[in-house]
Write an enzyme that holds these catalytic residues in place. Structure first.
Site, PDB file in Angstrom:
ATOM      1  N   THR A 126      40.937  49.267  34.471  1.00 35.89           N
ATOM      2  CA  THR A 126      41.776  48.117  34.104  1.00 35.89           C
ATOM      3  C   THR A 126      40.930  46.849  34.163  1.00 35.89           C
ATOM      4  OG1 THR A 126      43.564  46.623  34.748  1.00 35.89           O
ATOM      5  CG2 THR A 126      42.733  48.018  36.488  1.00 35.89           C
ATOM      6  N   ASP A 128      42.188  44.195  34.930  1.00 34.21           N
ATOM      7  CA  ASP A 128      42.816  43.367  35.974  1.00 34.21           C
ATOM      8  C   ASP A 128      42.146  43.525  37.339  1.00 34.21           C
ATOM      9  OD1 ASP A 128      44.608  42.843  33.938  1.00 34.21           O
ATOM     10  OD2 ASP A 128      46.127  44.232  34.677  1.00 34.21           O
TER      11      ASP A 128
HETATM   12  O1  F6P Z   1      46.746  45.569  32.431  1.00 30.62           O
HETATM   13  C1  F6P Z   1      45.915  45.047  31.458  1.00 30.62           C
HETATM   14  C2  F6P Z   1      46.612  43.964  30.694  1.00 30.62           C
HETATM   15  O2  F6P Z   1      45.720  43.457  29.725  1.00 30.62           O
HETATM   16  C3  F6P Z   1      47.193  42.836  31.550  1.00 30.62           C
HETATM   17  O3  F6P Z   1      46.224  41.923  31.983  1.00 30.62           O
HETATM   18  C4  F6P Z   1      48.231  42.276  30.616  1.00 30.62           C
HETATM   19  O4  F6P Z   1      49.275  41.616  31.303  1.00 30.62           O
HETATM   20  C5  F6P Z   1      48.750  43.494  29.915  1.00 30.62           C
HETATM   21  O5  F6P Z   1      47.736  44.472  30.005  1.00 30.62           O
HETATM   22  C6  F6P Z   1      49.084  43.267  28.474  1.00 30.62           C
HETATM   23  O6  F6P Z   1      49.586  44.452  27.960  1.00 30.62           O
HETATM   24  P1  F6P Z   1      49.870  44.710  26.414  1.00 30.62           P
HETATM   25  O7  F6P Z   1      48.553  44.768  25.734  1.00 30.62           O
HETATM   26  O8  F6P Z   1      50.565  46.032  26.406  1.00 30.62           O
HETATM   27  O9  F6P Z   1      50.701  43.576  25.934  1.00 30.62           O
END
Ligand code: F6P
Length: 342
Positions: A126, A128
């Site tokens: 991730t 994050d």
């Molecule tokens: O978990 C990774 C991430 O990029 C987060 O930082 C973000 O909130 C989320 O995924 C966004 O998800 P999606 O691409 O499904 O909108």
């Protein structure tokens, strides 16, 4: 021995490097066959597979994204989901499954292992960096580099126009990307979800920065919240794991700063740029090693485990250790950055 591989959740740079490490070592050293499952847990749920052999992984090391595709499909929320996943694995002759994902994707792996004995090995992924039990997840370093480069560029345009530039970065409920890129990029305020911010104080930092004739850069994590108020969201939709889609705090903050200080303020939302493109050298190194060690765990029959980075060693930990709670920024670490605010 046939090993299945899937990549689930939000994609991140380095996924292909993991896949390459798994397949190269698995084929060359252990004589394994591989089956790729398309789009995370959707692949085993719907029986959607991809050929995965050495020719399929040639040239993918520096490529962003994932050759297997990804999704946020949660098979445990689908009627008969567990049974369908197990039937697909049996039909494909898959003896063990390597699951590359974050909290949600690995949470499904941990539950299937506990409830059905499914032979799984997890790999933490991730941008994050919020998974417990590993010092770093791959993808994070690339995201921080992208955000830092953006902040560097925003400094010069902010100063030409003497504007406030607010940079909203990802990270969900953890402030790692904001903290690392904000420190590396010399931000004048870094706002993270772990510490509710005081709008008056942020405006004070903005004004003091203008007094020394420099334009302020405010880095705000998408999950950051004001002390007096709720999370600011553009859109309240939920994914299949029940997570709300974040983003919106940057625009809100710039409007508040402009109203309170009278200084022009604009927002840059970095969004998915942080997840796209080629992985950094660190992420290629980490992802490759995770792949090599994941296939070793399969060879050792060490299932229900996740490979993790501890200092420079790759160790194995129960998958549940990583998914039980998210890893957030400690107050003391955040406080270190305070010397640069304002
Ligand atoms: O978990 C990774 C991430 O990029 C987060 O930082 C973000 O909130 C989320 O995924 C966004 O998800 P999606 O691409 O499904 O909108």
């Amino acid at each position: 021995m046939r090993v299945g591989v899937l990549t689930g959740g939000g994609d991140c740079p380095g996924l292909n490097a993991v896949i390459r490490g798994i397949v190269r070592k698995g084929v060359q050293e252990y004589g394994y066959d591989f089956t790729g499952f398309r789009d995370g847990w959707r692949g085993p749920l719907e029986g959607d597979t991809v050929r995965l052999d050495i020719p399929a992984v040639r040239g993918i090391l520096p490529r962003g994204g994932t050759i297997l595709g990804s999704s946020r499909t949660n098979p445990l929320k689908v009627e008969g989901g567990t049974r369908r996943v197990l039937e697909t694995l049996a039909a494909e002759g898959v003896d063990a499954l390597i699951v590359i994902g974050g909290e949600d994707t690995l949470g499904v792996a941990a539950q299937l292992h506990a409830e059905t004995g499914l032979k799984v090995v997890g790999v933490p992924k991730t941008i994050d960096n919020d998974l417990s039990a590993t010092d770093y997840t791959f993808g994070f370093d690339t995201a921080v580099n992208i955000a830092t480069e953006a902040i560097d560029r925003l400094h010069t345009t902010a100063e030409s126009h003497m504007r406030v530039l607010v940079v909203e970065v990802m990270g969900r409920h953890a402030g790692w990307i904001a903290l690392h890129s904000g420190l590396a990029g010399g931000a004048n305020a870094i706002l993270i979800p772990e510490h509710r911010f005081d709008l008056d104080q942020v405006c004070g930092w903005v004004e003091s920065r203008f007094k020394i004739r420099y334009a302020p850069i405010v880095v705000v994590a998408e999950g950051a919240m004001p002390r007096d108020g709720d999370m600011v969201l553009k859109d309240g939709t939920l994914d299949s794991f029940g997570h709300v889609r974040l983003s919106g705090i940057g625009e809100w903050l710039a409007a508040q700063i402009e109203k309170r200080t009278g200084k022009e303020a604009r927002t840059t939302v970095l969004g998915h740029v942080q997840r796209g493109g080629t992985p950094s050298a660190f992420d290629r190194w980490l992802a490759t090693r995770f792949g090599l060690h994941a296939v070793d765990a399969v060879r050792d029959g060490d299932f229900g485990k996740m490979v993790a980075l501890r200092a420079t060693d790759i160790v194995r930990v129960p998958i549940g250790d990583a998914t039980a709670r998210i890893k957030t920024v400690e107050p003391a670490l955040y406080a270190e950055a305070g010397v640069f605010f304002g």
